[in-house]
Design a protein around this motif. Sequence first.
Motif, short mmCIF file in Angstrom:
data_model
loop_
_atom_site.label_atom_id
_atom_site.label_comp_id
_atom_site.label_asym_id
_atom_site.label_seq_id
_atom_site.Cartn_x
_atom_site.Cartn_y
_atom_site.Cartn_z
N LEU A 71 0.83 -1.20 0.00
CA LEU A 71 0.00 0.00 0.00
C LEU A 71 0.87 1.25 0.00
O LEU A 71 1.95 1.26 0.57
CB LEU A 71 -0.90 0.03 1.24
N ASP A 72 0.34 2.31 -0.60
CA ASP A 72 0.97 3.63 -0.47
C ASP A 72 0.65 4.24 0.89
O ASP A 72 1.47 4.89 1.51
CB ASP A 72 0.51 4.56 -1.58
N ALA A 73 -0.59 4.05 1.30
CA ALA A 73 -1.06 4.59 2.58
C ALA A 73 -2.34 3.86 2.95
O ALA A 73 -2.94 3.17 2.12
CB ALA A 73 -1.30 6.09 2.48
N TYR A 74 -2.73 4.02 4.21
CA TYR A 74 -4.02 3.48 4.63
C TYR A 74 -4.58 4.38 5.72
O TYR A 74 -3.83 5.01 6.47
CB TYR A 74 -3.92 2.03 5.11
N LEU A 75 -5.89 4.46 5.77
CA LEU A 75 -6.58 5.25 6.77
C LEU A 75 -7.60 4.37 7.49
O LEU A 75 -8.37 3.66 6.85
CB LEU A 75 -7.32 6.44 6.15
N TYR A 76 -7.55 4.42 8.81
CA TYR A 76 -8.59 3.77 9.60
C TYR A 76 -9.79 4.70 9.71
O TYR A 76 -9.63 5.92 9.81
CB TYR A 76 -8.09 3.48 11.02
N ARG A 77 -10.96 4.10 9.74
CA ARG A 77 -12.19 4.85 9.93
C ARG A 77 -12.97 4.22 11.06
O ARG A 77 -13.12 3.00 11.13
CB ARG A 77 -13.03 4.85 8.65
N ALA A 78 -13.48 5.06 11.97
CA ALA A 78 -14.32 4.57 13.07
C ALA A 78 -15.33 5.65 13.41
O ALA A 78 -15.15 6.83 13.08
CB ALA A 78 -13.47 4.22 14.28
N THR A 79 -16.38 5.25 14.09
CA THR A 79 -17.35 6.23 14.57
C THR A 79 -16.97 6.66 15.99
O THR A 79 -16.31 5.90 16.71
CB THR A 79 -18.77 5.64 14.59
N PRO A 80 -17.37 7.85 16.41
CA PRO A 80 -17.08 8.27 17.78
C PRO A 80 -17.63 7.31 18.83
O PRO A 80 -17.07 7.19 19.92
CB PRO A 80 -17.75 9.65 17.88
N ALA A 81 -18.72 6.61 18.51
CA ALA A 81 -19.33 5.69 19.47
C ALA A 81 -18.50 4.43 19.70
O ALA A 81 -18.68 3.73 20.70
CB ALA A 81 -20.73 5.29 19.00
N GLU A 82 -17.57 4.13 18.78
CA GLU A 82 -16.71 2.95 18.92
C GLU A 82 -15.55 3.28 19.86
O GLU A 82 -14.39 3.35 19.46
CB GLU A 82 -16.21 2.49 17.56
N GLU A 83 -15.87 3.47 21.12
CA GLU A 83 -14.91 4.03 22.07
C GLU A 83 -13.67 3.16 22.24
O GLU A 83 -12.55 3.67 22.34
CB GLU A 83 -15.59 4.27 23.42
N CYS A 84 -13.84 1.85 22.31
CA CYS A 84 -12.68 0.96 22.48
C CYS A 84 -11.75 1.03 21.27
O CYS A 84 -10.53 1.07 21.42
CB CYS A 84 -13.14 -0.47 22.73
N THR A 85 -12.33 1.06 20.07
CA THR A 85 -11.52 1.16 18.86
C THR A 85 -10.82 2.50 18.79
O THR A 85 -9.63 2.59 18.45
CB THR A 85 -12.40 0.96 17.61
N VAL A 86 -11.55 3.56 19.10
CA VAL A 86 -10.95 4.90 19.09
C VAL A 86 -9.77 4.97 20.05
O VAL A 86 -8.69 5.48 19.71
CB VAL A 86 -12.02 5.97 19.44
N HIS A 87 -9.95 4.45 21.26
CA HIS A 87 -8.87 4.46 22.26
C HIS A 87 -7.67 3.66 21.76
O HIS A 87 -6.52 4.10 21.90
CB HIS A 87 -9.39 3.89 23.57
N ALA A 88 -7.93 2.49 21.18
CA ALA A 88 -6.82 1.65 20.71
C ALA A 88 -6.07 2.30 19.56
O ALA A 88 -4.83 2.27 19.51
CB ALA A 88 -7.37 0.29 20.27
N LEU A 89 -6.78 2.93 18.62
CA LEU A 89 -6.12 3.59 17.49
C LEU A 89 -5.37 4.83 17.93
O LEU A 89 -4.31 5.15 17.37
CB LEU A 89 -7.15 3.92 16.41
N ASP A 90 -5.89 5.54 18.92
CA ASP A 90 -5.20 6.73 19.41
C ASP A 90 -3.85 6.39 20.04
O ASP A 90 -2.98 7.25 20.14
CB ASP A 90 -6.07 7.46 20.44
N ARG A 91 -3.67 5.16 20.47
CA ARG A 91 -2.42 4.74 21.11
C ARG A 91 -1.35 4.34 20.10
O ARG A 91 -0.19 4.13 20.47
CB ARG A 91 -2.69 3.58 22.06
N LEU A 92 -1.73 4.24 18.83
CA LEU A 92 -0.79 3.83 17.78
C LEU A 92 -0.09 5.04 17.17
O LEU A 92 -0.57 6.17 17.29
CB LEU A 92 -1.54 3.06 16.69
N PRO A 93 1.06 4.82 16.50
CA PRO A 93 1.76 5.93 15.84
C PRO A 93 1.07 6.33 14.54
O PRO A 93 1.59 6.12 13.44
CB PRO A 93 3.16 5.36 15.60
N LEU A 94 -0.11 6.90 14.67
CA LEU A 94 -0.93 7.32 13.54
C LEU A 94 -1.25 8.80 13.68
O LEU A 94 -1.17 9.36 14.77
CB LEU A 94 -2.24 6.52 13.49
N ASP A 95 -1.64 9.42 12.58
CA ASP A 95 -2.04 10.82 12.60
C ASP A 95 -3.56 10.91 12.52
O ASP A 95 -4.17 10.40 11.58
CB ASP A 95 -1.43 11.58 11.41
#
Length: 199
Positions: A151-175
């Motif tokens: 891949l050239d790049a990838y973007l994760y997408r989640a809804t604000p209600a997916e709190e566990c996913t949001v928390h887990a992705l926020d802990r990764l080296p992502l922008d």
Amino acid sequence: MFLVEDPPEPLATDDFVLTPLRPELLDLDTEAYLASPDVIRDHSCGRWPVEGFGSDDNLPLVIRHWSDHQAKRAFTYLFLDPEGTSSLGCLYVRPLFPYLEAMGADAQTLLRYAGGSTARVSYWLRQDREPGLGAAVAERLDEWLRTKWPLDAYLYRATPAEECTVHALDRLPLDRVTIDLPAEQQSYLWWAADVRIVS
């Protein structure tokens, strides 16, 4: 069209294994889906049915996912337990650019993510999952996407209600990025990872 010639070998870890979603896995997929009504509601913004939904309803969707996977248009996987006897959720790796076009992204955004080898990634994990699975999935999944996928790049997408996913992705080296999509009716959160710089 997704310009991914061949996806890598599915990821296998001590906590879960990935396998392409195929018709013979219909019952495992349906069972996990029905066991997770709150997760499904949050992930789909309430658009996916749960009440009265069964294997007969799910089969056409699974066939479509498998057809797209075989044709390399999009890739859908089940998270299975290490024994392969239970589904822990579902992963979707899809081309980003056609979605951005359809949702009315501006020219700068389209140029930034031009090309067929940029993916949008989303996933859900079953409601009765083991504590800590969300963090393990996010870490291992991101490593797999970053190091194994062409891949050239990838973007994760989640809804604000997916709190566990949001928390887990926020802990990764992502922008965390904001993408203005005038035709998109849902409010999604986005995390970007560049594998190779898109010019």
